[in-house]
Enzyme design. Structure first.
Site: not given
Ligand code: NAD
Length: 494
Positions: A173, A226-227, A231, A248, A282
């Site tokens: 996804k 993601g955020s 997470g 992550e 990130c």
């Molecule tokens: P986000 O959390 O908004 O979304 C990430 C993914 O999760 C997307 O595919 C989204 O559709 C999905 N998602 C959202 N809500 C969900 C839920 N309730 N259940 C399941 N899936 C869900 O993050 P973003 O805005 O796409 O990315 C930015 C964030 O990612 C920042 O916080 C950044 O620091 C982090 N990030 C971390 C790393 C790492 O390796 N630590 C790498 C890249 C980005």
């Protein structure tokens, strides 16, 4: 154009009949396409197909699985420029960086290919005679992969390639902000010879398709980047359902510049770390911790250079800083700059949308330096995920390390110094998963583990060998060829 999901070996429309739009962040008038807004029914169909794919793929020898990934690497090499351009169009970052994003996918593919001929277990002596004891790695099942927008290709390959190499089937996804790159990558994997039911692509929104994937009982492994807020939600569900989970998440990374540092080198590193990818990494440098002896001098040159960074569409070669991913991200950045001002920080440069014509159709925001930031302020503690650098003045290395560590995140850190004792002290004391000495907070390499401590992660790593541990189950086998009952601990000779 309407794009489709890839489920059960075919490109299919979503069961919901609903689609979302994907637009170029540098030009909102440029519609890239409409993508499926999938729901639980699509995820269920994908899970059923993935289980069939798993039965086939888990029995395919690992070196043969590796060959598919080698061919995927070859295709990525051939299509690097085409993919980089498509990625810049939908994500916004400059071409130099999207080429790097594809290159990271290439490196990850070739690393995975060779891992197919290792996937080491252990053979150790048994405590009993005529008995062998060994461990080996088995595939786990169906892996649900959920990825963010900022590395549309590299981050997905960090997860997909090791998951596949280990013999798992996959449901991906991708981020709803970068679905086109996902579509192109799946086409490429099928061309590389991946058996269709091994791989499912389910587009959609996080709260719908993503949530359904996490909750599906037949998806036994979840890997999420993601955020931190998302997470935490995913972690709670996976905990209840006993799923294997890799998280992550966010960061609030700092670069420390000491008074003995090579300031020219540090300046280049800070500019690249803070404003590369428009601060949407990130590992982005979002805090700059300056020793008081060089504070004013360094800030002056930093502001001067930040003002001269060329803002524009990432597809133009002269552009150094592209747009933010969408209007909501820009509003978040704006609100944090306001919060910083209310907390007493001063905006030395940026702090606004660019005035220039030609940029008014995109989500642009000027590279911003906030000075006079003190530890504990929200702009010092919270992830902004944009081109905003918070500058903090300190009097010693010990204070700098304290400031670095006093946040809930722990992904990356950097120190500029010429003092070897200071470097090793920092390497030991900085509470992050990655530390750089005399280099910016960004720049991971595919064959080393990547990840963070505290609320950045949950103890797993991407990249390197460690990720293969996450995607495989260790099984232990004892073979007794003595022809008699031998009881461990009881019949062992003393
Ligand atoms: P986000 O959390 O908004 O979304 C990430 C993914 O999760 C997307 O595919 C989204 O559709 C999905 N998602 C959202 N809500 C969900 C839920 N309730 N259940 C399941 N899936 C869900 O993050 P973003 O805005 O796409 O990315 C930015 C964030 O990612 C920042 O916080 C950044 O620091 C982090 N990030 C971390 C790393 C790492 O390796 N630590 C790498 C890249 C980005």
């Amino acid at each position: 154009m309407d794009f489709k999901n890839f489920i059960a070996g075919a490109w299919v429309e979503p069961s919901t009949g609903a689609y979302f739009e994907n637009r170029n962040p540098a030009d909102g008038n440029d519609l890239i396409g409409r993508f499926p807004s999938s729901g639980p029914e699509d995820v269920s169909r994908a899970a059923a197909s993935a289980q069939r794919g798993f039965a086939l793929w888990s029995r395919t020898p690992a070196p043969v699985r590796g060959q598919v990934l080698q061919r995927a690497g070859d295709l990525l090499v051939r299509r690097k420029e085409e993919l980089a351009r498509a990625m810049t169009r939908e994500m916004g970052k400059v071409l130099l960086e999207t080429r790097g994003d594809v290159q990271e996918g290439i490196d990850t593919a070739y690393y995975a290919h060779t891992e197919g001929r290792r996937l080491f277990g252990r053979t150790v002596p048994s405590e009993l005679r005529s008995k062998w004891a060994m461990s080996y790695r088995r595939p786990i099942g169906v892996a649900g992969i959920i990825t963010p927008f900022n590395f549309p290709l590299a981050v997905p390959t960090w997860k997909l390639f090791p998951a596949l190499l280990c013999g798992n089937a996959v449901i991906w996804k991708p981020s709803e902000d970068v679905p086109h790159t996902a579509h192109l990558l799946v086409e490429l994997l099928l061309e590389a010879g991946l058996p269709p039911e091994v791989f499912q692509l389910v587009h959609g929104l996080g709260a719908e398709a993503g949530k359904a994937l996490v909750e599906h009982r037949d998806v036994t492994v979840i890997s999420f980047t993601g955020s931190t807020d998302t997470g935490a939600e995913i972690g709670a569900t996976c905990g209840k359902l006993h799923k294997r989970l890799s998280l992550e998440m966010g960061g609030k990374n700092a670069t420390i510049v000491m008074d003995d540092a090579d300031l020219d080198l540090a300046l280049e590193g800070v500019l690249w770390g803070a404003f590369g990818t428009t601060g949407q990494r990130c590992t982005a440098t979002s805090r700059l911790i300056l020793h008081e002896k060089i504070h004013d001098r360094f800030l002056k040159t930093l502001v001067d250079r930040a003002e001269r960074l060329h803002l524009g569409p990432g597809l133009e070669e002269k552009t150094e800083v592209g747009p933010l991913i969408h209007e909501e991200a820009r509003r978040k950045v704006e609100s944090y700059v306001e919060i910083g001002k209310q907390e007493g920080a001063s905006v030395l440069t940026g702090g606004r949308r660019p005035g220039s014509k030609g940029l008014d159709c995109g989500w642009f925001y000027e590279p911003t330096v906030l000075a006079g930031v003190r530890p504990g302020m929200r702009v010092e503690q919270e992830e902004i995920f944009g081109p905003v650098l918070s500058v903090i003045r300190v009097g010693s290395l010990a204070e700098a390390i304290r400031v670095n560590n006093d946040v809930k995140y722990g992904l990356s850190s950097a120190l500029y110094t010429r003092d070897v004792n200071a470097a090793f002290t920092a390497m030991t004391e900085l509470d992050t998963g990655i530390s750089y000495i005399n280099a910016p907070t960004i720049g991971a390499e595919a064959h080393l583990p990547f990840g963070g401590v505290k609320q950045t992660g949950n103890g797993h790593r991407e990249g390197g060998w460690e990720v293969y541990d996450f995607y495989s189950e260790t099984k232990v086998v004892y073979v007794d060829f003595s022809g008699k009952l031998q009881r461990a601990q009881i019949d062992t000779e003393r």
